[in-house]
Design an enzyme around this catalytic site. Structure first.
Site, PDB file in Angstrom:
ATOM      1  CG  ASN A  44     -26.239 -33.005  49.736  1.00 37.52           C
ATOM      2  OD1 ASN A  44     -26.131 -32.255  48.767  1.00 37.52           O
ATOM      3  ND2 ASN A  44     -25.714 -32.722  50.912  1.00 37.52           N
TER       4      ASN A  44
ATOM      5  CG  HIS B  29     -30.710 -32.142  50.033  1.00 34.56           C
ATOM      6  ND1 HIS B  29     -30.612 -33.502  50.046  1.00 34.56           N
ATOM      7  CD2 HIS B  29     -31.040 -31.782  51.287  1.00 34.56           C
ATOM      8  CE1 HIS B  29     -30.885 -33.953  51.258  1.00 34.56           C
ATOM      9  NE2 HIS B  29     -31.142 -32.928  52.030  1.00 34.56           N
ATOM     10  CB  THR B  30     -25.962 -30.456  45.405  1.00 34.99           C
ATOM     11  OG1 THR B  30     -25.045 -30.300  46.478  1.00 34.99           O
ATOM     12  CG2 THR B  30     -25.397 -29.801  44.172  1.00 34.99           C
ATOM     13  CB  THR B  31     -31.204 -28.668  43.328  1.00 35.99           C
ATOM     14  OG1 THR B  31     -30.902 -27.318  43.653  1.00 35.99           O
ATOM     15  CG2 THR B  31     -31.969 -29.294  44.471  1.00 35.99           C
TER      16      THR B  31
END
Lengths: 248, 236
Positions: free
Chosen positions: B117, B13-15
């Site tokens: 995400n 997941h894009t953090t």
């Protein structure tokens, strides 16, 4: 006589290059009661003759709103029409959800045609037994399409399908050159006159067995109510297309 | 060799973003919309890619720019181009309007946000359709706002005062461009991740015009910098 050899399923061609199952499906459309559509520069009008299965029953509706800017009139198997109607409504809703604008009319008719064609190319499926007249308005203009069980679709200035539709088409052939510049009232009267040509001698047009739907560039799809229908049917007595020519 | 298939199957997941683009400023003017952005992609605090042209022409009358993760920007450009190409498939001459793109992007961003995400972007879509100009912001959460002026990133903090004082929605193209240049002058002074080379692009009735990158005038000989009047001197 040898027809029966090649008409068992959709995946068999006849020696003459016909798919008999598809042709039989088109017969189902011709058995349905008449519905017709005609368009001008600003409006599309759909007229249909409703059938009553028995005196105890109501009249079968033949026009359905797909979205504010689009409606269909059906001829043929009502159950199949219901499936296509639901599909078209779903597609319009999804398009609106994603883009916040109306589904282009030609594109939806194309999708319906694709769906119909799919049913003609499988051993386990049968074609839809319904023809649709799709009336719609989008940035490309005012549209009237006809779809067939075969998966073909055509755009028309005016068209009639169903039982005894040839009589209505003959009326159209005489007068369609007036339609483009007609106003809404004239268009409705033309539509009703065309339907009148297609009814049997002992039948009469009344506000119960006729359905008229209108769509305009600034007007969402609506049906004429009983009173309005009565008024228009009464005007039919004195309606003369020739007077429209004199106006121009 | 041991392949840890669990790791590769796990969806990341894009953090936080890796390669990022800077602020975007978009202003409506009388007859169209103009967008300005700098030509820098930063790799954290490093000014890694200094000649990046970030104004994407999505269709004949729509442009798209965003600040945030640059790879997400590239992916979105592909997604938007897909929609325009669908017109070819249907062969019906119907092209999406700028508003269609804006709403589509809002739906896409919202969907990704719901899956935790996100597309790590603040998006700006500008266009001109049927005699009307169009400008919208779609943020990382999928919020969709149409407006006459849009700023992303640090520009939202530094530049709104400038825009407020020197711009109105009926100014000329040159006036709007000048306001944007002023804003980037200030941004270069105050935003650590800003660059002094910017690119302007505008959409009007005739279509999309994307200009060549230009260097913003910078001025450093302010008295305040020279005399450091506002700073407290550190004493032993």
């Amino acid at each position: 006589m040898l027809k029966h050899l090649y008409d068992t399923d959709c995946v068999t061609w006849s020696p003459q290059g016909k798919l008999f199952q598809v042709e039989y499906a088109m017969e189902a459309v011709k058995q349905g009661s008449i519905c017709l559509g005609l368009k001008s520069n600003d409006h599309v009008v759909l007229c249909s003759l409703k059938r009553q299965p028995s005196e105890l029953a109501g009249y079968q509706e033949k026009q359905f709103k797909i979205d504010d800017h689009m409606a269909i009139a059906i001829a043929g198997l009502t159950a199949d029409a219901r499936v296509l109607c639901k599909y078209m409504r779903t597609e319009c809703l999804e398009y609106k959800y994603t883009y916040e604008s109306h589904h282009p009319v030609g594109r939806l008719v194309f999708k319906v045609a694709e769906k119909s064609q799919h049913k003609t190319q499988s051993g386990a499926k049968r074609p839809y037994g319904v023809g649709l007249l799709v009336a719609g308005i989008d940035p490309n203009g005012v549209h009237l399409f006809e779809t067939c069980p075969s998966g073909n679709y055509y755009e028309y200035k005016c068209q009639a399908i169903g039982s005894r539709s040839q009589a209505a088409r003959t009326y159209f052939e005489s007068w369609f050159h007036l339609f483009q510049k007609s106003n809404l009232e004239q268009l409705i009267l033309h539509g009703l006159s065309a339907i009148k040509k297609a009814i049997m001698e002992d039948e009469e047009l009344n506000e119960k067995n006729v359905e008229v739907g209108i769509l305009g560039k600034n007007q969402k799809f609506t049906h004429l109510n009983a009173q309005e229908l009565k008024n228009y049917i009464a005007q039919l007595e004195t309606f003369n297309p020739n007077s429209q020519i004199q106006q121009e | 060799m041991i392949f840890n298939s669990e790791l590769s199957a796990q969806q990341q997941h894009t953090t936080s973003p890796v390669v990022t683009g800077g602020s975007v400023i978009a202003l409506a003017y009388k007859g169209g919309v103009v967008i300005g952005t700098d030509t820098l992609c930063s790799y954290g605090s490093m000014a890694a890619f200094k000649n990046v042209e970030k104004i994407a022409q999505v269709s004949k009358n729509t442009i798209y720019v965003s600040s945030g993760e640059y790879s997400d920007f590239q992916q979105v450009v592909k997604e938007l181009a897909k929609i325009d190409r669908s017109a070819l498939q249907y062969d019906d001459g119907v092209h999406p309007s700028p508003r269609d793109y804006g709403n589509f992007l809002a739906r896409l961003s919202y969907k990704k946000r719901c899956k935790i995400n996100p597309l790590y972007l603040q998006n700006v879509i500008a266009g001109f359709h049927n005699g009307e100009r169009y400008l919208a912001l779609v943020d990382i959460y999928g919020t969709y706002l149409e407006s006459n002026f849009v700023t992303t990133g640090f520009a939202s903090y530094f530049c709104k005062a400038i825009i407020s004082n020197y711009w109105n929605e009926n100014c000329t193209l040159d006036q709007a461009k000048q306001v944007i240049r002023e804003c980037f002058k200030v941004l270069f002074c105050r935003d650590c991740r800003a660059h002094d080379v910017i690119q302007l692009g505008y959409v009007d009735e005739q279509g999309v015009h994307v200009e060549q990158p230009e260097r913003v005038e910078t001025k450093w000989d302010f008295n305040g910098f020279k005399t450091r009047a506002n700073e407290k001197l550190h004493t032993q």
